[in-house]
Design a protein around this motif. Structure first.
Motif, PDB file in Angstrom:
ATOM      1  N   SER A   1      -1.038-114.257 -60.308  1.00  0.00           N
ATOM      2  CA  SER A   1       0.089-114.880 -59.594  1.00  0.00           C
ATOM      3  C   SER A   1       1.232-113.867 -59.436  1.00  0.00           C
ATOM      4  O   SER A   1       1.330-112.887 -60.180  1.00  0.00           O
ATOM      5  CB  SER A   1       0.592-116.116 -60.351  1.00  0.00           C
ATOM      6  N   ARG A   2       2.113-114.132 -58.427  1.00  0.00           N
ATOM      7  CA  ARG A   2       3.244-113.240 -58.192  1.00  0.00           C
ATOM      8  C   ARG A   2       4.396-113.641 -59.116  1.00  0.00           C
ATOM      9  O   ARG A   2       4.641-114.837 -59.343  1.00  0.00           O
ATOM     10  CB  ARG A   2       3.685-113.310 -56.736  1.00  0.00           C
ATOM     11  N   ALA A   3       5.067-112.611 -59.656  1.00  0.00           N
ATOM     12  CA  ALA A   3       6.187-112.856 -60.576  1.00  0.00           C
ATOM     13  C   ALA A   3       7.411-112.094 -60.096  1.00  0.00           C
ATOM     14  O   ALA A   3       7.319-110.959 -59.596  1.00  0.00           O
ATOM     15  CB  ALA A   3       5.814-112.413 -61.979  1.00  0.00           C
ATOM     16  N   THR A   4       8.578-112.722 -60.217  1.00  0.00           N
ATOM     17  CA  THR A   4       9.846-112.095 -59.826  1.00  0.00           C
ATOM     18  C   THR A   4      10.645-111.786 -61.083  1.00  0.00           C
ATOM     19  O   THR A   4      10.903-112.690 -61.898  1.00  0.00           O
ATOM     20  CB  THR A   4      10.646-113.013 -58.902  1.00  0.00           C
ATOM     21  N   VAL A   5      11.021-110.536 -61.268  1.00  0.00           N
ATOM     22  CA  VAL A   5      11.745-110.121 -62.466  1.00  0.00           C
ATOM     23  C   VAL A   5      13.253-110.140 -62.180  1.00  0.00           C
ATOM     24  O   VAL A   5      13.701-110.423 -61.058  1.00  0.00           O
ATOM     25  CB  VAL A   5      11.275-108.730 -62.934  1.00  0.00           C
ATOM     26  N   SER A   6      14.034-109.785 -63.187  1.00  0.00           N
ATOM     27  CA  SER A   6      15.488-109.916 -63.109  1.00  0.00           C
ATOM     28  C   SER A   6      16.127-109.014 -62.048  1.00  0.00           C
ATOM     29  O   SER A   6      17.180-109.341 -61.485  1.00  0.00           O
ATOM     30  CB  SER A   6      16.127-109.607 -64.474  1.00  0.00           C
ATOM     31  N   ASP A   7      15.509-107.902 -61.750  1.00  0.00           N
ATOM     32  CA  ASP A   7      16.082-107.015 -60.725  1.00  0.00           C
ATOM     33  C   ASP A   7      15.692-107.420 -59.319  1.00  0.00           C
ATOM     34  O   ASP A   7      15.982-106.727 -58.332  1.00  0.00           O
ATOM     35  CB  ASP A   7      15.691-105.557 -60.986  1.00  0.00           C
ATOM     36  N   GLY A   8      14.977-108.543 -59.194  1.00  0.00           N
ATOM     37  CA  GLY A   8      14.622-109.060 -57.880  1.00  0.00           C
ATOM     38  C   GLY A   8      13.345-108.522 -57.311  1.00  0.00           C
ATOM     39  O   GLY A   8      12.913-108.935 -56.223  1.00  0.00           O
ATOM     40  N   SER A   9      12.650-107.618 -58.026  1.00  0.00           N
ATOM     41  CA  SER A   9      11.386-107.081 -57.494  1.00  0.00           C
ATOM     42  C   SER A   9      10.251-108.102 -57.665  1.00  0.00           C
ATOM     43  O   SER A   9      10.265-108.946 -58.557  1.00  0.00           O
ATOM     44  CB  SER A   9      11.041-105.780 -58.232  1.00  0.00           C
ATOM     45  N   ARG A  10       9.325-107.954 -56.737  1.00  0.00           N
ATOM     46  CA  ARG A  10       8.157-108.858 -56.777  1.00  0.00           C
ATOM     47  C   ARG A  10       6.978-108.096 -57.355  1.00  0.00           C
ATOM     48  O   ARG A  10       6.524-107.115 -56.789  1.00  0.00           O
ATOM     49  CB  ARG A  10       7.834-109.385 -55.385  1.00  0.00           C
ATOM     50  N   ASP A  11       6.448-108.613 -58.470  1.00  0.00           N
ATOM     51  CA  ASP A  11       5.358-107.961 -59.186  1.00  0.00           C
ATOM     52  C   ASP A  11       4.218-108.977 -59.389  1.00  0.00           C
ATOM     53  O   ASP A  11       4.261-110.103 -58.886  1.00  0.00           O
ATOM     54  CB  ASP A  11       5.882-107.428 -60.517  1.00  0.00           C
ATOM     55  N   VAL A  12       3.187-108.574 -60.156  1.00  0.00           N
ATOM     56  CA  VAL A  12       1.999-109.443 -60.339  1.00  0.00           C
ATOM     57  C   VAL A  12       1.742-109.616 -61.832  1.00  0.00           C
ATOM     58  O   VAL A  12       1.739-108.642 -62.603  1.00  0.00           O
ATOM     59  CB  VAL A  12       0.765-108.849 -59.648  1.00  0.00           C
ATOM     60  N   LEU A  13       1.506-110.875 -62.212  1.00  0.00           N
ATOM     61  CA  LEU A  13       1.177-111.212 -63.596  1.00  0.00           C
ATOM     62  C   LEU A  13      -0.265-111.739 -63.633  1.00  0.00           C
ATOM     63  O   LEU A  13      -0.624-112.641 -62.856  1.00  0.00           O
ATOM     64  CB  LEU A  13       2.123-112.277 -64.138  1.00  0.00           C
ATOM     65  N   GLY A  14      -1.065-111.154 -64.508  1.00  0.00           N
ATOM     66  CA  GLY A  14      -2.465-111.612 -64.640  1.00  0.00           C
ATOM     67  C   GLY A  14      -2.749-112.174 -66.025  1.00  0.00           C
ATOM     68  O   GLY A  14      -2.357-111.576 -67.034  1.00  0.00           O
ATOM     69  N   VAL A  15      -3.371-113.327 -66.078  1.00  0.00           N
ATOM     70  CA  VAL A  15      -3.808-113.961 -67.328  1.00  0.00           C
ATOM     71  C   VAL A  15      -5.342-113.975 -67.332  1.00  0.00           C
ATOM     72  O   VAL A  15      -5.960-114.454 -66.362  1.00  0.00           O
ATOM     73  CB  VAL A  15      -3.250-115.389 -67.468  1.00  0.00           C
ATOM     74  N   ILE A  16      -5.900-113.449 -68.419  1.00  0.00           N
ATOM     75  CA  ILE A  16      -7.355-113.233 -68.454  1.00  0.00           C
ATOM     76  C   ILE A  16      -7.954-113.896 -69.695  1.00  0.00           C
ATOM     77  O   ILE A  16      -7.467-113.673 -70.815  1.00  0.00           O
ATOM     78  CB  ILE A  16      -7.684-111.736 -68.452  1.00  0.00           C
ATOM     79  N   VAL A  17      -9.007-114.691 -69.482  1.00  0.00           N
ATOM     80  CA  VAL A  17      -9.721-115.351 -70.587  1.00  0.00           C
ATOM     81  C   VAL A  17     -11.199-114.962 -70.499  1.00  0.00           C
ATOM     82  O   VAL A  17     -11.837-115.146 -69.446  1.00  0.00           O
ATOM     83  CB  VAL A  17      -9.580-116.881 -70.522  1.00  0.00           C
ATOM     84  N   GLU A  18     -11.713-114.428 -71.592  1.00  0.00           N
ATOM     85  CA  GLU A  18     -13.139-114.075 -71.580  1.00  0.00           C
ATOM     86  C   GLU A  18     -14.000-115.328 -71.763  1.00  0.00           C
ATOM     87  O   GLU A  18     -13.772-116.133 -72.670  1.00  0.00           O
ATOM     88  CB  GLU A  18     -13.463-113.059 -72.669  1.00  0.00           C
ATOM     89  N   THR A  19     -15.016-115.475 -70.928  1.00  0.00           N
ATOM     90  CA  THR A  19     -15.926-116.647 -70.971  1.00  0.00           C
ATOM     91  C   THR A  19     -17.382-116.215 -71.092  1.00  0.00           C
ATOM     92  O   THR A  19     -18.286-116.949 -70.693  1.00  0.00           O
ATOM     93  CB  THR A  19     -15.733-117.486 -69.694  1.00  0.00           C
TER      94      THR A  19
END
Length: 500
Positions: free
Chosen positions: A96-114
């Motif tokens: 998903s896309r994440a917005t940090v305090s300086d206003g930049s748009r970055d990407v956050l990934g959550v990974i679960v091994e199955t």
């Protein structure tokens, strides 16, 4: 956003910045799985060993559109930190896309091994497919095979249809299921089958074997051999699988050998025809018949075929009440009797009829009272010796027992051949007696006719040995008119021998 809050998370977390997706943060679980990849590098350079390059495109799309993407149980091929070699493992990704305090748009990934779940599911699918194919093969085998195959639960009770069973017994699935199969077993065999099968289930014996009679869809019964074994999952019995094989001919052969051996044993030291027939009659009941009566024909050599017959009943053996008539009784049979017909034809007279409805002339006179009301078949067997019917045997079968057939008649005839030698000896004795009497009478003259003198003679030979003796008589008139009467006897005398 303070990324340190993801450090204790039990799932992998990755954070990238900018359009090149430079690696900015990974938590402990991520590093343990994918290794301690250097921060600040673009993902494509950080994971040069990742075979599925399309995953990088997902980061591009999420960053450009802002729409999160989830990939479930997808494969990842690379050199994992906790594995000595490259392998394929499975993960679920939430990008998903994440917005940090300086206003930049970055990407956050959550990974679960199955990997474990995917492997287990795949194993279940494989096992399921194997079971499905095995079941299809089993059903094809059951449909095509000559043996009946059946399956029960761990505590008994049929759980699956058996086309073979239905074809042989005529029982429908509703009649066959659970314990309905017992209804197809012969009533006389049910108690032993139930007892043996219950003990096998209770003790979880490694194998169950038994032989019993099954009712056929076409009528009657045949012997089947049952062979069953438990199907185990570890130490747990999950079901029983068994087969039923038609062994009627094998059973008949074994019974034949057993009866012949028994007949040989009971007649080994018997020489008299009446005793021989009585011993064989006791073998016939109940193995082959429910009651049996044997007759000797003492006047076999003197009788003209088609005339009345005198038969001496020498044995009568019932399987159960009512009792048969006593032995050693003379039966006077008319020319139209079935017994007389069998004696004259010198071959069996056989009748199968509805229970309790025998033809009126099939049973010997005087025996109707002991003939069971549910008798279904009778066979009259002549015992022929050197072309002469020397004895007759009557065998009957009652109730729902299969009527006497050709196989039983053939076995009865084989058993009665044991009486051939004593009956042959008895007939030879009668023939010798006839010759002796004829010879005696040919040597003995009629007394002369003397006026004023009545001369009568009576000659009665001994009933022992061959009845050829040296006894004699004569009567004649001398030249001078004197009448001479003379009686003589001859005796064998043994003189003592002198020693030299």
């Amino acid at each position: 956003m303070r990324l340190e809050m993801f450090d204790p998370a039990p799932i992998g977390v990755v954070f990238t910045r900018g359009p090149e997706h430079r690696l900015a943060y990974t938590n402990a679980v991520y590093r343990k799985t994918f290794g301690d990849r250097p921060l600040g590098r673009p993902l494509r350079r950080t994971f040069p060993d990742l075979a599925q390059s399309g995953y990088f495109d997902i980061f591009d799309r999420v960053l450009a559109t802002g729409e999160a993407e989830v990939l479930t149980a997808v494969p990842v091929d690379l050199d994992f930190a906790d594995s000595p070699r490259e392998e394929t493992r499975y993960f679920t990704f939430s990008i998903s896309r994440a917005t940090v305090s300086d206003g930049s748009r970055d990407v956050l990934g959550v990974i679960v091994e199955t990997t474990e779940q995917v492997t287990a599911a795949r194993r279940i699918r494989v096992l399921s497919e194997e079971r499905r194919r095995a079941l299809l093969r089993y059903r094809s085998l059951v449909s095509a095979g000559s043996e009946m195959v059946w399956v029960t639960g761990p505590k008994g009770g049929v759980t699956e249809p058996s086309p073979g069973w239905q074809r042989v017994t005529g029982q429908s699935w509703e009649e066959f299921r659970d314990d309905g199969w017992i209804d197809a077993v012969h009533p006389d065999d049910r108690a032993s089958v139930i007892e043996r099968w219950s003990r096998t289930l209770r003790e979880v014996q490694p194998r169950f074997t038994h032989t019993y009679r099954l009712r056929l869809a076409t009528g009657g019964y045949r012997h089947f051999a049952v062979d069953a074994a438990p199907v185990r999952d570890g130490d747990t019995v999950i079901e029983w699988i068994g087969t039923c094989r038609d062994v009627e001919q094998e059973w008949q052969d074994a019974r034949r050998e057993r009866l012949l051996a028994r007949a040989t044993a009971v007649t080994a030291d018997t020489a008299r025809p009446d005793e021989m027939l009585a011993a064989l009659t006791a073998v016939i009941v109940p193995e082959l018949a429910d009651n049996c009566t044997s007759y000797l024909l003492p006047q076999a050599l003197h009788r003209t075929p088609g005339t009345a017959l005198t038969a001496e009943r020498v044995a009568a053996v019932p399987r159960q009440d009512p009792p048969l008539p006593p032995p050693h009784h003379a039966e006077h049979l008319g020319p139209d009797s079935a017994l007389v017909r069998a004696a004259d034809l010198r071959r069996p007279v056989h009748a199968v009829f509805p229970p309790g409805s025998p033809p009126p002339d099939i049973v010997p006179p005087g025996t109707e009272t002991w003939l069971a009301p549910d008798t279904n078949s009778v066979v009259l067997l002549p015992v022929v010796v050197d072309g002469t019917t020397a004895a007759l045997v009557v065998a009957c079968v009652n109730g729902d027992r299969p009527p006497l057939g050709q196989s039983e008649i053939s076995l009865l005839q084989t058993l009665l051949e044991r009486a051939h030698t004593p009956l042959s000896n008895a007939l030879e004795y009668q023939r010798t007696r006839q010759v002796a009497l004829a010879l005696q009478h040919s040597l003995l003259t009629e007394p002369p006719d003397v006026p004023g003198l009545d001369i009568a003679v009576r000659y009665r030979p001994s009933s022992s040995a061959a009845e050829v003796g040296g006894d004699w008589y004569d009567s004649f008139v001398l030249r001078d008119g004197a009448t001479v009467l003379t009686v003589g006897t001859s005796r064998a005398t043994t003189c003592p021998r002198r020693s030299p």
